[in-house]
Design an enzyme around this catalytic site. Structure first.
Site, PDB file in Angstrom:
ATOM      1  N   LYS A 171       0.879  -1.184   0.000  1.00 23.96           N
ATOM      2  CA  LYS A 171       0.000   0.000   0.000  1.00 23.96           C
ATOM      3  C   LYS A 171       0.907   1.222   0.000  1.00 23.96           C
ATOM      4  CE  LYS A 171      -1.873   3.131   1.862  1.00 23.96           C
ATOM      5  NZ  LYS A 171      -1.705   4.526   1.414  1.00 23.96           N
ATOM      6  N   GLU A 246       8.980   1.729  11.364  1.00 24.74           N
ATOM      7  CA  GLU A 246      10.033   2.740  11.228  1.00 24.74           C
ATOM      8  C   GLU A 246       9.327   4.084  11.205  1.00 24.74           C
ATOM      9  OE1 GLU A 246      11.900   5.494  10.122  1.00 24.74           O
ATOM     10  OE2 GLU A 246      12.379   4.621   8.153  1.00 24.74           O
ATOM     11  N   CYS A 280      13.377  10.393   7.132  1.00 23.05           N
ATOM     12  CA  CYS A 280      13.250   9.905   8.522  1.00 23.05           C
ATOM     13  C   CYS A 280      14.546  10.138   9.278  1.00 23.05           C
ATOM     14  CB  CYS A 280      12.961   8.415   8.549  1.00 23.05           C
ATOM     15  SG  CYS A 280      11.707   7.907   7.409  1.00 23.05           S
ATOM     16  N   GLU A 379       9.454  15.937  14.967  1.00 29.92           N
ATOM     17  CA  GLU A 379       9.965  15.844  13.601  1.00 29.92           C
ATOM     18  C   GLU A 379       9.249  16.886  12.738  1.00 29.92           C
ATOM     19  OE1 GLU A 379       9.085  12.061  11.742  1.00 29.92           O
ATOM     20  OE2 GLU A 379      11.136  11.951  10.983  1.00 29.92           O
TER      21      GLU A 379
HETATM   22  P1  ADP Z   1       2.539  11.301   6.510  1.00 27.27           P
HETATM   23  O1  ADP Z   1       1.758  12.085   7.518  1.00 27.27           O
HETATM   24  O2  ADP Z   1       3.934  11.743   6.416  1.00 27.27           O
HETATM   25  O3  ADP Z   1       1.838  11.148   5.205  1.00 27.27           O
HETATM   26  P2  ADP Z   1       1.580   8.787   7.419  1.00 27.27           P
HETATM   27  O4  ADP Z   1       2.038   8.008   8.580  1.00 27.27           O
HETATM   28  O5  ADP Z   1       0.228   9.433   7.500  1.00 27.27           O
HETATM   29  O6  ADP Z   1       2.698   9.846   7.104  1.00 27.27           O
HETATM   30  O7  ADP Z   1       1.581   7.902   6.095  1.00 27.27           O
HETATM   31  C1  ADP Z   1       2.467   6.825   5.846  1.00 27.27           C
HETATM   32  C2  ADP Z   1       1.698   5.716   5.143  1.00 27.27           C
HETATM   33  O8  ADP Z   1       0.687   5.243   6.021  1.00 27.27           O
HETATM   34  C3  ADP Z   1       0.965   6.150   3.872  1.00 27.27           C
HETATM   35  O9  ADP Z   1       0.983   5.091   2.929  1.00 27.27           O
HETATM   36  C4  ADP Z   1      -0.452   6.378   4.371  1.00 27.27           C
HETATM   37  O10 ADP Z   1      -1.437   6.255   3.360  1.00 27.27           O
HETATM   38  C5  ADP Z   1      -0.579   5.260   5.372  1.00 27.27           C
HETATM   39  N1  ADP Z   1      -1.630   5.470   6.378  1.00 27.27           N
HETATM   40  C6  ADP Z   1      -2.148   6.638   6.824  1.00 27.27           C
HETATM   41  N2  ADP Z   1      -3.124   6.418   7.713  1.00 27.27           N
HETATM   42  C7  ADP Z   1      -3.260   5.079   7.855  1.00 27.27           C
HETATM   43  C8  ADP Z   1      -4.095   4.215   8.633  1.00 27.27           C
HETATM   44  N3  ADP Z   1      -5.021   4.696   9.459  1.00 27.27           N
HETATM   45  N4  ADP Z   1      -3.913   2.886   8.512  1.00 27.27           N
HETATM   46  C9  ADP Z   1      -2.987   2.383   7.687  1.00 27.27           C
HETATM   47  N5  ADP Z   1      -2.175   3.131   6.921  1.00 27.27           N
HETATM   48  C10 ADP Z   1      -2.277   4.464   7.000  1.00 27.27           C
END
Ligand code: ADP
Length: 477
Positions: A171, A246, A280, A379
Site C-alpha cells: 500500500k 520505522e 526519517c 519531527e
Molecule cells: P505522513 O503524515 O507523512 O503522510 P503517514 O504516517 O500518514 O505519514 O503515512 C504513511 C503511510 O501510512 C501512507 O501510505 C499512508 O497512506 C498510510 N496510512 C495513513 N493512515 C493510515 C491508517 N489509518 N492505517 C494504515 N495506513 C495508514
C-alpha cells in the site's frame, strides 16, 4: 490513469473512484490513481495467497535469488524512466531521483545474493536428540510505504520480504506511488509469478487500515508517522500480527571542538536538505561544542544562504515539499519559533522560476532552540535545522538522548576513545562517526528505538524480521 497491480494485471478499484496526483513543483494535477477500498485489498491478499501456495513456495532460495537479480538488472535498464516518474511524483531534484532508482536496483541486487545465505542453526541438546532451527517466511507480508522515498523503501522492504520467501501486498502513499506501479510491471516482465508482488493504491484510513486489519496479512512493515504507527500496532494487536515500525526521528549531529569541519559542514547540510528535509533519518538537530559554536554557525549560515530551492527538474539543492499540508506544517513550526523569539541564523532562497502554486520552503537554520521546545523535540519533516550548544561530553549525551526518538546520530570528533564512548552512550538504532548516513547503506541494519519504532530493515538483519523461527527437536535415541 493508473491502476492497481494485482496478480500481474492492471486492475481498477471496485469503488470506481480515483485520487488526483499533484505535481509538487506546480501543485497541478497530472495523473490519477485508484482510490481502493477493503474489497480491493481483499482481492490482492487472495491473489498473494494463491501466488504463494501455487507457485512461490516451490521456488528454491537460489531461484528466488536469480529472479530478484533479474529485477535488479531490469530496474537499472529502466533507471531513467523510473527516476523521471519519481521526480515528478515527489518533486525530487534529478540527482536525488536518480540516486533513488540506483538504490532500488541495489536493494534487489543485495537481497538477490542473500536469498540462499539465510539459514538456521543446530543446537547442542540432550543425549539422543538433534535440534535444529528453520527460518520460515511469514507468508503474505503487508507493506505500508510513505511518500518520501517510495522506490527506496519499497526496495528495502519488499526486497527483504521476497528474499525470505514471502509474497507481498503493498500500500504505497496516496501522494506518491507511480514508480512502484511501474516496478511491479517490470517484475512481471522478468518472470515474477502472478500474486507475488501486488500493489493497491488509496488513502491510508481506507485501504491502509484495511491492510492492517486483514486476517490474511501475516506480517506488516510500516514506515511513516508515529501517530499512524500507533494505530497500526493497535489494529494488528487485535489478531497478534507481527509488525515492523520505522517511525522517523529527531536525529542529532554532534560536533566536538576537535572535529574535522571540512568534512562535517557538507554532511550537516546534506543531512537536513536532502529530499527537502523529508527524510526519517534527517540530521535535524545540531549540537555543537560551545568552543566552536559561533564560528560553526557563521560558516553554516553562509552555506545556508547559498542554498537554492526550485522545481524538481531544475535540479537545485532542494525541490518542493510533497504537498500543501506539509508546507503548512513547516510554516507552523517556523511561526512557533517566532513566537518563542528563537533566532534565525540564515535561510536559503526559493528561485524566481518556482511557480507560486508549488510547495516550496527555503531551508532555515535556527539557533539556541530550547531543548524542550517542539522544534527540538518533534519531527518537522522539512528543511529546518535547529542548533544548540553543549558544555562537555556528558552534556552532549544528555541532549542527544533528550527526545522521544532514537533513530540515527552523527558524531564528529577526532578523539578515538570519545568516538567509542559516544557510540555506546547514544540511544539510537544507528550511530555514524565522522560521517552521516554512510551513503545510504543498503547493507546496514536500520531502525530505531523509542518512538522511532522497532524491528530492523536493510542488511541481512532484516531477513530475520521477515521470517519466523521454527525449532525442530528430534528424539532419535
Ligand atoms: P505522513 O503524515 O507523512 O503522510 P503517514 O504516517 O500518514 O505519514 O503515512 C504513511 C503511510 O501510512 C501512507 O501510505 C499512508 O497512506 C498510510 N496510512 C495513513 N493512515 C493510515 C491508517 N489509518 N492505517 C494504515 N495506513 C495508514
Amino acid at each position: 490513469m493508473q491502476f492497481n497491480y494485482i496478480a500481474n494485471a492492471c486492475t481498477p478499484s471496485s469503488s470506481g473512484r480515483t485520487i488526483a496526483m499533484l505535481d509538487p513543483s506546480d501543485g497541478q494535477p497530472y495523473d490519477e490513481i485508484q482510490r481502493s477500498n477493503a474489497a480491493d485489498l481483499d482481492l490482492a491478499v487472495r491473489a498473494a495467497r494463491q501466488g504463494l501456495e501455487a507457485v512461490w513456495h516451490k521456488f528454491s532460495a537460489a531461484e528466488r535469488g536469480r529472479l530478484l537479480m533479474r529485477l535488479s538488472l531490469k530496474i537499472t535498464e529502466h533507471a531513467d524512466e523510473l527516476s523521471a516518474i519519481e521526480q515528478r511524483d515527489c518533486g525530487k531534484p534529478t540527482k536525488q531521483a536518480r540516486a533513488d532508482a540506483a538504490a532500488l536496483a541495489r536493494y534487489f541486487e543485495f537481497y538477490a545474493g542473500a536469498c540462499d545465505k539465510l539459514h538456521g542453526e543446530t543446537i547442542p541438546y540432550l543425549d539422543g536428540y538433534s535440534v535444529l532451527t528453520w527460518r520460515e517466511p511469514h507468508g503474505v507480508t503487508g507493506h505500508i510505504i510513505p511518500w518520501n522515498y517510495p522506490m527506496q523503501i519499497f526496495g528495502r522492504s519488499v526486497g527483504g520480504a521476497l528474499a525470505a520467501g514471502n509474497v507481498c501486498v503493498v500500500k504505497p502513499a496516496e501522494d506518491a506511488c507511480l514508480s512502484l506501479l511501474r516496478v511491479a510491471q517490470l517484475a512481471a516482465e522478468v518472470g515474477f509469478p502472478a500474486g507475488v508482488i501486488n500493489i493497491v493504491t488509496g488513502y491510508g484510513h481506507e485501504v491502509g487500515d484495511a491492510l492492517a486489519r486483514h486476517p490474511g496479512i501475516d506480517h506488516i512493515s510500516f514506515t511513516g508517522s508515529p501517530a499512524i504507527g500507533t494505530l497500526i500496532q493497535q489494529v494488528a494487536a487485535q489478531r497478534h500480527c507481527p509488525v515492523t515500525l520505522e517511525l522517523g526521528g529527531k536525529s542529532p549531529q554532534i560536533v566536538f571542538a576537535d572535529a574535522d569541519l571540512e568534512a562535517a559542514v557538507p554532511a550537516i547540510i546534506s543531512g537536513i536538505v536532502q529530499n527537502s528535509g523529508q527524510t526519517c533519518s534527517a540530521g535535524s538537530r545540531l549540537l555543537v561544542d560551545l568552543a566552536i559554536y559561533e564560528p560553526l554557525l557563521e560558516r553554516l549560515g553562509q552555506a545556508f544562504e547559498n542554498l537554492r530551492v526550485g522545481p524538481a527538474a531544475m535540479d537545485l539543492d532542494l525541490g518542493p515539499l510533497i504537498r500543501q499540508q506539509q508546507q503548512q506544517r513547516v510554516w507552523d513550526f517556523l511561526s512557533d519559533a517566532q513566537v518563542a523569539n528563537i533566532t534565525m541564523v540564515a535561510q536559503g532562497k526559493v528561485v524566481e522560476e518556482a511557480p507560486q502554486t508549488g510547495f516550496y520552503q527555503a531551508p532555515t537554520l535556527l539557533r539556541d532552540v530550547p531543548v524542550t521546545h517542539r522544534l527540538a523535540q518533534e519531527e518537522v519533516f522539512g528543511p529546518v535545522l535547529v542548533a544548540m550548544s553543549f558544555r562537555d561530553e556528558d552534556h552532549a549525551v544528555e541532549m542527544a538522548n533528550a527526545t522521544p526518538f532514537g533513530l540515527v546520530a552523527g558524531v564528529w570528533t577526532a578523539d578515538g576513545a570519545r568516538q567509542f564512548r559516544m557510540a555506546r552512550r547514544i540511544r539510537s538504532g544507528q550511530v555514524f562517526i565522522n560521517n552521516y548516513g554512510a551513503g545510504g547503506g543498503v547493507e546496514l541494519p536500520f531502525g530505531g528505538i523509542k518512538s522511532s519504532g522497532y524491528g530492523r530493515e536493510k542488511g541481512v538483519e532484516a531477513l530475520h524480521g521477515f521470517t519466523t523461527l521454527k525449532t525442530v527437536a528430534i528424539k532419535h535415541g
